[in-house]
Structures are given as structure tokens and as C-alpha cells.
Scaffold this active site. Sequence first.
Site, short mmCIF file in Angstrom:
data_model
loop_
_atom_site.label_atom_id
_atom_site.label_comp_id
_atom_site.label_asym_id
_atom_site.label_seq_id
_atom_site.Cartn_x
_atom_site.Cartn_y
_atom_site.Cartn_z
N THR A 24 96.39 71.49 54.14
CA THR A 24 96.70 71.55 55.65
C THR A 24 97.70 72.58 55.97
OG1 THR A 24 96.65 69.07 55.60
CG2 THR A 24 97.79 70.01 57.34
N ASP A 67 90.20 71.70 49.89
CA ASP A 67 90.89 70.48 50.51
C ASP A 67 91.20 69.91 49.09
OD1 ASP A 67 91.04 67.48 50.88
OD2 ASP A 67 90.19 67.78 52.95
N THR A 99 98.57 68.10 50.29
CA THR A 99 99.79 67.33 49.57
C THR A 99 99.16 66.05 48.90
OG1 THR A 99 99.76 66.18 51.69
CG2 THR A 99 101.52 67.92 51.45
N ASP A 100 97.93 65.78 48.96
CA ASP A 100 97.46 64.28 48.65
C ASP A 100 97.17 64.23 47.09
OD1 ASP A 100 97.08 63.31 51.12
OD2 ASP A 100 94.93 63.83 51.11
N CYS A 288 104.80 50.02 40.01
CA CYS A 288 106.08 50.37 40.91
C CYS A 288 106.29 51.86 40.83
CB CYS A 288 107.35 49.50 40.14
SG CYS A 288 106.98 47.79 39.90
#
Length: 354
Positions: A24, A67, A99-100, A288
Site C-alpha cells: 500500500t 502485493d 502490512t498483511d 492468544c
Amino acid sequence: MKYKIVNINDTGDRSVLIIYTGGTFGMIQDASGSLAPFNFGKVVDRVPELRQLDIKLTVISFPKPIDSSNIGIQDWKDMSYIIEENYAQYDAFVILHGTDTMAYSASMLSYMLEGLNKPIIFTGAQMPIGSIRSDARENLIAALEIASAHNNGNPIISEVCVYFNYLLLRGSRSQKLRSSTFAAFESENYPVLAEAGIEIEFNYAALKPHDENAQLNVINNLDANVTILKIFPGITEHSVKSILSDPQIKGVVLESFGSGNTMNFDWFIDCLIKAIEGGKIILNVSQCIGGEVEQGRYETSKKLNEIGVLSGGDITTEAAVTKMMFLLGSAEDVNEVKKKLTYSLAGEMDVMEE
């Protein structure tokens, strides 16, 4: 692969190589209003503040921006290759990445770049650099300042990190937890390495110590035959068997409940036993985002110890998956892989190094 190289600032005491992979960060709106990659060699047109930094800056771009959802083993090898080829010429490296999957890439490079004693800072943006409210400019400028920071002639940072939204995190401890705010990344099980405010405040106690004698050794033998088994209430025997019986799979990251608990149904334990007896390595990590696996603390995890499931302690799923790929590709045998999975290679878990 043919890379595009552009010098954007020739003055300064420190030199930083910016590696643009895609994401991005480097997007702008085209004539139709859609987002499209721009010529990142012209980044100074979008961030003129770069000329004010007392840093020699060079940009090297992947021929085709990626990407980050498509990032894979070859891309990690390409990143490590660029660093290895340019290691002697630059004081630091900043990798611009989507970022993903940034936490996966930062974790993997932490393992691959053995003997690293220079800063490698991953950063990116939640909004494109072409947007008025983009976080790209601040993230890039601060990442460059941190990468070039030094003390008594040595870099303050000597490891792979993620910088995002004013925080510097250890790469192998980072996770993307949010997609709709600028505060996308956190490190629940390890302290923040630095915080950028009016000044950049470094947490020296949490940093990897600089070793001026360390020599970079890039290890790029990786094995992708790894998978994740995330358990949930109501998961079926058929689903578990379909994953654990795959003959191509060598390693399984088992995402368990809480502090490492799983169902203690006979069929589930039998599936794990057969997989382990068949040569598969199973590493238990918690679903978690904070805390750690403590196998045997509860009755529901006691059996895992007995059958040979390994405890991942407080490692993240991202660091666990990439660590298993790394070790399966580079370790000499299964026993060595199992041994190294249980101690820290790159600060990814609170277990003493061997």
C-alpha cells in the site's frame, strides 16, 4: 531478477538502502481513481523531507511491486540476496513492504540473516503515500532516522525490526493485529524497542547488543512443506486427519487454546500420535496474542507432552511458521529441527539460546 536502483540523496555521514518490494505504501490514484503503484524512484517528490535528512539514500525496487498477500519463499530469498550483495556498502537497510505479511517476512529474515550486526527496518503504510492522510511519510522518515542512529560509531539497532505508528518492534515478535487503524502492529510478549515522539527514545535494555565482530551469513535453504492446524470447538476428526495425513507436510504449527490446551478426545490424540510417528514435527503455539504455551499445566495439555508435541512457549504464529520453514530447510535432521524449535534463534521466544 533485474532491480531498479536510484540515488535520491548523496549527502550524509550514514548510508541507507531502501528496498521497495511493494504494498500500500507506494500506491497513488491513477486517472480512473483506482490505486496503482508509482515509480518509487521518485519518492522524493512525494516526501521532499527526505532531502533534509543527513543520510545518503538509495532506492532499489523490485521490478514488479508485490502485493504482500503474494509474498513467498522466493521473495524472502530476493530480499536477503539484495542485503547480502549490498551489505558492505550501506550502514543500514529499510524494507518497504505490505502490512498483511510484514510480520512473516520480518521473522523469516531474522532467521536467514545469521550474524547480522546492522539495522534492517521493515515499514509500510495503512494508507497510500498518495493520500492526504497517509501514514507513509511519518513511517518512512522515522524508520530512516532509527536505521541511521548510532552510538560511539556503532549502530544502535543490530537486528531485524518493524517500525509502525511511532513504535519500533523486534521483527520476530511483531504481529499485525488491526487493519482499520494506523496502530496496526504490536508485540505482546516483548517490550517495544523504541518510541518515536519529539525525540526517539530507545529501550536499550531490550535491544540486541551490537557485535562488531559478527559476520553476515545468509542461509536461504527453506522448506515450504509446513502448515497450520488451528483447533476450534466442534472441529471434526475428518478435518484434522485431512491436514495431518498429508504426506507432503513435514511440520505442523498447532494453534491451541489459551496456554496450550487442546481437546483430549481419543481420536484427536490418536491423530497427533500417528502424525508424529510418521515423522511430522508438531509445534504447539497459543491462539492468544499474549501469554505462552505451558504444556502440562492443565489436564488437557498434559498428554501433548507425553506424545512428543513440542511447546512453542511465547512464540507468535508468524515466527513459528517461518522458523519451521527455515529449520526444515537448513537443519541436518529431524532431531536437530526439534531441538532448535525449542530455543531462541533470533530473539523470537523467551528461551535461552543454546
